[in-house]
Write an enzyme that holds these catalytic residues in place. Structure first.
Site, PDB file in Angstrom:
ATOM      1  N   HIS A 171      -5.165  -1.012   5.929  1.00  8.78           N
ATOM      2  CA  HIS A 171      -4.124  -0.118   6.439  1.00  8.78           C
ATOM      3  C   HIS A 171      -4.023  -0.241   7.953  1.00  8.78           C
ATOM      4  O   HIS A 171      -4.439   0.643   8.695  1.00  8.78           O
ATOM      5  CB  HIS A 171      -4.408   1.325   6.015  1.00  8.78           C
ATOM      6  CG  HIS A 171      -4.282   1.532   4.542  1.00  8.78           C
ATOM      7  ND1 HIS A 171      -4.258   2.768   3.947  1.00  8.78           N
ATOM      8  CD2 HIS A 171      -4.146   0.640   3.521  1.00  8.78           C
ATOM      9  CE1 HIS A 171      -4.120   2.633   2.644  1.00  8.78           C
ATOM     10  NE2 HIS A 171      -4.075   1.347   2.360  1.00  8.78           N
ATOM     11  N   HIS A 179      -6.131  -0.734  -6.201  1.00  7.83           N
ATOM     12  CA  HIS A 179      -5.951   0.571  -6.853  1.00  7.83           C
ATOM     13  C   HIS A 179      -5.207   0.460  -8.180  1.00  7.83           C
ATOM     14  O   HIS A 179      -5.531   1.187  -9.109  1.00  7.83           O
ATOM     15  CB  HIS A 179      -5.194   1.537  -5.932  1.00  7.83           C
ATOM     16  CG  HIS A 179      -6.071   2.153  -4.896  1.00  7.83           C
ATOM     17  ND1 HIS A 179      -6.497   1.473  -3.789  1.00  7.83           N
ATOM     18  CD2 HIS A 179      -6.625   3.386  -4.801  1.00  7.83           C
ATOM     19  CE1 HIS A 179      -7.260   2.256  -3.051  1.00  7.83           C
ATOM     20  NE2 HIS A 179      -7.361   3.423  -3.642  1.00  7.83           N
ATOM     21  N   HIS A 226      -3.703  -4.136   1.535  1.00  7.08           N
ATOM     22  CA  HIS A 226      -5.067  -3.620   1.395  1.00  7.08           C
ATOM     23  C   HIS A 226      -5.587  -2.971   2.683  1.00  7.08           C
ATOM     24  O   HIS A 226      -6.098  -1.872   2.654  1.00  7.08           O
ATOM     25  CB  HIS A 226      -6.035  -4.715   0.938  1.00  7.08           C
ATOM     26  CG  HIS A 226      -7.413  -4.193   0.643  1.00  7.08           C
ATOM     27  ND1 HIS A 226      -7.637  -3.149  -0.223  1.00  7.08           N
ATOM     28  CD2 HIS A 226      -8.646  -4.555   1.104  1.00  7.08           C
ATOM     29  CE1 HIS A 226      -8.941  -2.906  -0.298  1.00  7.08           C
ATOM     30  NE2 HIS A 226      -9.569  -3.737   0.505  1.00  7.08           N
ATOM     31  N   ASP A 234       0.814  -1.221   0.000  1.00  4.13           N
ATOM     32  CA  ASP A 234       0.000   0.000   0.000  1.00  4.13           C
ATOM     33  C   ASP A 234       0.848   1.271   0.000  1.00  4.13           C
ATOM     34  O   ASP A 234       0.718   2.117   0.878  1.00  4.13           O
ATOM     35  CB  ASP A 234      -0.965  -0.035   1.179  1.00  4.13           C
ATOM     36  CG  ASP A 234      -1.958  -1.158   1.050  1.00  4.13           C
ATOM     37  OD1 ASP A 234      -3.000  -0.951   0.427  1.00  4.13           O
ATOM     38  OD2 ASP A 234      -1.657  -2.283   1.539  1.00  4.13           O
ATOM     39  N   ASP A 270      -1.094  -2.269  -4.590  1.00  2.74           N
ATOM     40  CA  ASP A 270      -1.227  -0.818  -4.492  1.00  2.74           C
ATOM     41  C   ASP A 270       0.121  -0.107  -4.380  1.00  2.74           C
ATOM     42  O   ASP A 270       0.297   0.788  -3.548  1.00  2.74           O
ATOM     43  CB  ASP A 270      -2.144  -0.428  -3.321  1.00  2.74           C
ATOM     44  CG  ASP A 270      -3.601  -0.724  -3.607  1.00  2.74           C
ATOM     45  OD1 ASP A 270      -3.913  -1.084  -4.764  1.00  2.74           O
ATOM     46  OD2 ASP A 270      -4.428  -0.629  -2.685  1.00  2.74           O
ATOM     47  N   HIS A 272      -3.960  -9.319  -1.295  1.00 10.23           N
ATOM     48  CA  HIS A 272      -4.367  -7.920  -1.116  1.00 10.23           C
ATOM     49  C   HIS A 272      -5.857  -7.899  -0.793  1.00 10.23           C
ATOM     50  O   HIS A 272      -6.693  -7.571  -1.631  1.00 10.23           O
ATOM     51  CB  HIS A 272      -4.064  -7.137  -2.400  1.00 10.23           C
ATOM     52  CG  HIS A 272      -4.264  -5.658  -2.258  1.00 10.23           C
ATOM     53  ND1 HIS A 272      -3.301  -4.802  -1.790  1.00 10.23           N
ATOM     54  CD2 HIS A 272      -5.328  -4.866  -2.522  1.00 10.23           C
ATOM     55  CE1 HIS A 272      -3.749  -3.574  -1.776  1.00 10.23           C
ATOM     56  NE2 HIS A 272      -4.987  -3.582  -2.207  1.00 10.23           N
TER      57      HIS A 272
END
Lengths: 537, 408
Positions: free
Chosen positions: B199, B83, B197, B8, B47, B164
């Site tokens: 956080h 993303h 994925h 991420d 990401d 993820h």
């Protein structure tokens, strides 16, 4: 409807005891539904007796001559002299546009015929349908689905009562299966026998909408199922009501710890954080007993002043399990909690935990004025007297609260039991739909009969004679106690599969059918492992 | 064996260019740390970029850094995240992989509706790496549903599974509403499960599985994350243990002001007093205002002066959050920006009645929400545009009240 299939003639009796003389070549069965030809009054047979034009003395004499003397004696015009009398009760009047409660006798000497599907053409299924089974007349199954208003039925509780082996599990499986695609209800199933998901057999997982079925199990969850873990901080003192019998002092102590340490109350209590007891409000023995009880039921141990868990009550994971289950229920999913590996106490604690949380949410929704937008929640509890038994209810727990108040908040119980007599009459009376399968014990039949929505006084014998898969539904949402035949669960699934395949082949080109072939974009095509080659970077 | 687990990074996130630069620079610093720590390889669990097609300036920096690690002999293994995945296949990850700057380990084949993943073997260590990409709206769920686990579980050696997605059993309370996947979809018996994925920083050794780890974002991705974590970081795996390495470019100072029953003037005075107590030089400052104002409204607070003073004190960047600030004079439409559903509900509630559409039958809120939901459906993979179009129309029509449907 012409009266071609005449089964008998009304020859006397009273409102609740209409006497029907059976036509010779016909066979009237106990529990059979008959219709008087003229006024279309629906009658149900509750007793059958032999009758004869000959006196008892003559009958005894004739039988003696046949048995003892081998005399070849026959009745002259037997069909006129010997016959069966059926005793029936008035149920309802089948009018052109509705079913009305019956307040009159059928015309004296009128013919009665067997019931057909067409007699119920005026019946319209409710929008939020809950299908129970097919209408049954004696042993004969009529091709007519018996459907209740699911939302009301679930919120006003359902009781399934039967002796062992009469088809409780099959019926429950059928009900749940029928509900999987219904958006009006979310169902929480506390499954002590791990039988509804169908881990190793046909079950709810075999539904085409299996994504609406969520399965939580503590042991080796199959792919897609959740491993059942409850973080210790999600437990509140109220969840233990009806699970552990606390003394007043013990109860005060745990609530005091909860007030001070909030979600960390169990850990604080177990690790002997004594700030709460600095004024010696609680006897050390009291706290010691509380600790012992908590450690036993939650299977916890303490080492180096740290709490460790050996059970599903986890110190690290499962923080959102309860919320997740509630969210899934609110999305009309069917959630199965496999409690087969737990002691009865742990099972009740789990039930209490989930039920308390969903009930609290729904209470808030009512206050916020958004309850109408939520699906009704039903909680399936097997061996219901464990949480709704007379002694348990006196102590109070969430299940008895829901039994009394749940319908105001769209939360209901689906209680399953072999011994309804153990449930207080007040709670039985609150269960507005009772699905009665075969019950052999007279005391259990009596408990059901006394608390039913319809007068089942005359049905004692009929209930005793219900075979596997046969049931009577007594409900405030039905005009009369309705005999039904419950389908065999495995047959339903097999039939659905056949329907699915036949539909997909016939309608794949239809505009309404969007067939999506799954593609796995983003996965680079490679068979390296499977050609016994490996790729090194 | 020693490797780094990053996830991420979200290069290109943040609207403000100063903050956007930080997320890129944090990545650069992280790679430098990995080189310095002499890791054998680096895992990036989705990401890396905030979009599938990042801007050229950011891309240039990333490419240069990846070239540098490549020259040092450190392999980089990635998976696409929600993303930077693109259903059309137009993602910069493919370009970078073609340039041999890293390896996308999501490889395999489909046979009879089952998905068989292959392993990528790290030459230096022999570690066997595979993984599953992340997709928006949990569309990766059906990948997991189709995943053949047996072959993955039977493979011997040191195995790493990159993923993820959120795992239901591990979710913390704050992510209660986040869509997630049950643990049972994952193959058992891997040495390391490198997660992305979600956080948050998490590690857990799972019986029958192995060590699961989420690193959280490499740099906080929004106001709340800045407040809570101050910085991001990554894991270093060495000798069967992992160590979290924070990566800090700028300190973060978070101030919260309780505005309950206070006037705007009182708040000004409290804030300015606090500003004098703290050192803000070269720091990111977050200001959160909450409570119910006695008089006036949130916009009466002169944030311009507060910001000006903070910049004069050398602050690097300042952010404010007034989502929990209400007023007795004026209840403005203030919503938790973290929850789209709340925003929609609140806006609809605010405007109910303005429509005065007789066809809604008093069901404006429910109908509008349902309509929004049905119209926000995404096109499924393999779904033809015409089918997608039909599906959207059909779904939208089903939520409309009967009277309105008839009118249409």
């Amino acid at each position: 409807m012409d009266c071609t299939r005449i089964k008998g003639k009304i020859i006397g009796g009273s409102f609740n005891k209409v006497i029907i003389r059976q036509k010779q070549e016909e066979n009237i069965q106990l529990g059979e539904l008959l219709v008087s030809c003229k006024e279309k009054i629906l009658l149900q047979v509750y007793d059958l007796i032999y009758a004869s034009q000959l006196s008892q003395q003559n009958l005894e004499l004739i039988s003696g001559m046949q048995l003892e003397k081998n005399a070849e004696i026959d009745f002259f015009e037997q069909e006129l002299r010997n016959y069966t009398l059926a005793f029936a009760k008035n149920l309802v009047q089948l009018q052109d546009n509705k079913i009305a409660l019956c307040k009159e006798l059928p015309i004296f000497f009128s013919d009665v015929r067997e019931i057909t599907k067409d007699d119920f053409l005026m019946m319209k299924n409710p929008e939020k349908a809950l299908r129970i089974g097919k209408l049954r007349s004696g042993n004969k199954v009529i091709d007519l689905d018996i459907v209740l208003d699911g939302e009301k039925t679930f919120s006003e509780h359902i009781l399934i009562a039967s002796s062992t082996g009469k088809g409780k599990s099959n019926l429950t499986s059928c009900l749940l299966y029928d509900c999987i695609d219904k958006e009006y209800c979310g169902i929480l199933i506390l499954d002590p026998h791990d039988e509804y998901y169908g881990r190793n057999k046909l079950g709810l997982k075999n539904h085409s909408l299996k994504e609406k079925v969520h399965y939580y199990t503590p042991y080796n969850p199959p792919a897609g199922a959740y491993s059942l873990r409850i973080h210790i901080t999600t437990l509140k003192p109220s969840h233990f009501n009806g699970v552990i019998l606390w003394s007043d002092a013990q109860k005060e102590a745990i609530y005091s710890y909860y007030k001070k340490y909030k979600e960390k109350w169990i850990e604080a209590l177990l690790l002997s954080k004594n700030e709460e007891n600095e004024n010696n409000d609680y006897h050390d023995m009291t706290l010691a007993v509380v600790r012992r009880k908590l450690m036993q039921i939650l299977d916890l141990r303490i080492k180096d002043n740290l709490v460790f868990s050996n059970s599903i009550f986890d110190m690290d994971n499962g923080k959102t399990t309860v919320a997740e289950v509630c969210n899934q229920l609110e999305k009309s999913s069917k959630v199965i909690i496999d409690t087969s590996l737990f002691s009865s106490k742990v099972e009740i604690l789990l039930g209490s935990l989930f039920t308390t949380e969903i009930f609290s949410r729904y209470k808030r929704y009512k206050i916020d004025g958004i309850l109408d937008t939520k699906p009704v929640i039903s909680i399936v509890i097997e061996e219901a007297p464990r949480v709704l038994g007379k002694e348990i209810v006196q102590l109070g727990n969430i299940f008895s609260t829901i039994a009394r108040e749940g319908r105001k908040f769209k939360v209901g119980l689906l209680a399953i039991t072999q011994i309804p007599s153990q449930i207080p009459r007040e709670i039985l009376a609150n269960m507005n739909t009772k699905i009665i399968l075969g019950i052999e014990m007279a005391s259990e039949r009596q408990a059901i009969i006394e608390s039913s929505a319809q007068d089942l006084t005359d049905d004692n014998r009929t209930i005793a004679s219900l075979d596997k898969g046969e049931a009577i539904i007594s409900s405030t949402f039905l005009k009369f106690a309705t005999p039904v035949k419950i389908p065999f669960f495995d047959d339903i699934i097999k039939q659905k599969r056949l329907d699915f395949y036949s539909n997909t082949t016939t309608s794949s080109n239809s505009d309404n059918d969007i067939i999506i072939k799954r593609q796995f974009g983003g996965v680079k095509n490679s068979m390296d492992n499977y050609d016994n080659k490996t790729k090194s970077i | 064996m020693k490797f780094a687990h990053i996830s991420d990074v979200h290069i290109g996130s943040w609207r403000d260019s100063k903050m956007r630069d930080i997320s890129t620079n944090v990545f650069v610093k992280t790679v430098d740390m990995c080189i310095e720590m002499q890791v054998d390889f680096i895992l990036i669990s989705g990401d890396l970029f905030n979009t599938s097609l990042p801007t050229i300036d950011k891309l240039k920096i990333v490419v240069e850094k990846l070239q540098e690690v490549k020259k040092k002999g450190i392999a980089v293994y990635v998976i696409a995240g929600s993303h930077d995945f693109s259903p059309s296949g137009k993602t910069m990850l493919d370009v970078l992989e073609s340039a041999e700057l890293f390896v996308n380990v999501v490889k395999g084949f489909v046979k009879e509706e089952k998905l068989y993943l292959s392993f990528t073997i790290d030459k230096k260590t022999g570690a066997k790496i595979t993984g599953m990409l992340g997709k928006k709206g949990m569309l990766d769920r059906y990948y997991y549903q189709a995943l053949s686990l047996d072959e993955l579980e039977k493979e011997d050696g040191f195995k790493i599974f990159m993923f993820h997605t959120a795992i239901t059993e591990f979710k913390p309370n704050e992510f209660e509403l986040m869509d997630s996947m049950p643990l049972s979809y994952f193959p058992k018996g891997f040495n390391y499960y490198a997660g992305g994925h979600v956080h948050y920083i998490f590690q857990s050794n799972q019986k029958e599985y192995g060590l699961f780890a989420y690193t959280g974002a490499l740099f906080p991705n929004n106001f709340r994350e800045l407040e809570k974590y101050k910085c991001g970081g990554f894991y270093i795996y060495e000798d069967n243990a992992i160590t979290y390495k924070p990566v800090m470019l700028y300190d973060v100072v978070s101030l919260e002001f309780d505005c309950e029953d206070k006037t705007v003037e009182e708040i000004h005075s409290i804030v300015l007093q606090d500003l004098n107590k703290n050192d803000f030089k070269n720091k990111i400052v977050t200001l959160r205002f909450c409570g119910n104002l006695l008089h006036g409204k949130a916009s009466d607070i002169d944030f311009r002066i507060i910001f000006q003073q903070l910049y004069e004190k050398g602050a690097y960047f300042i952010m404010k959050n007034i989502t929990k600030l209400t007023s007795k004079d004026f209840i403005s439409v203030i919503t938790d920006i973290g929850n789209n559903r709340n925003i929609e509900e609140n806006i609809i509630e605010e405007n109910i009645g303005n429509l005065s559409n007789p066809f809604f039958d008093g069901e404006e809120k429910r109908t509008t929400l349902s309509l929004l939901q049905s119209l926000s459906a995404e096109k499924l993979e393999g779904e033809r545009s015409v089918d997608f179009d039909e599906r959207i129309k059909k779904d939208a029509l089903t939520v409309l009240p009967q009277r309105l449907k008839e009118r249409i």
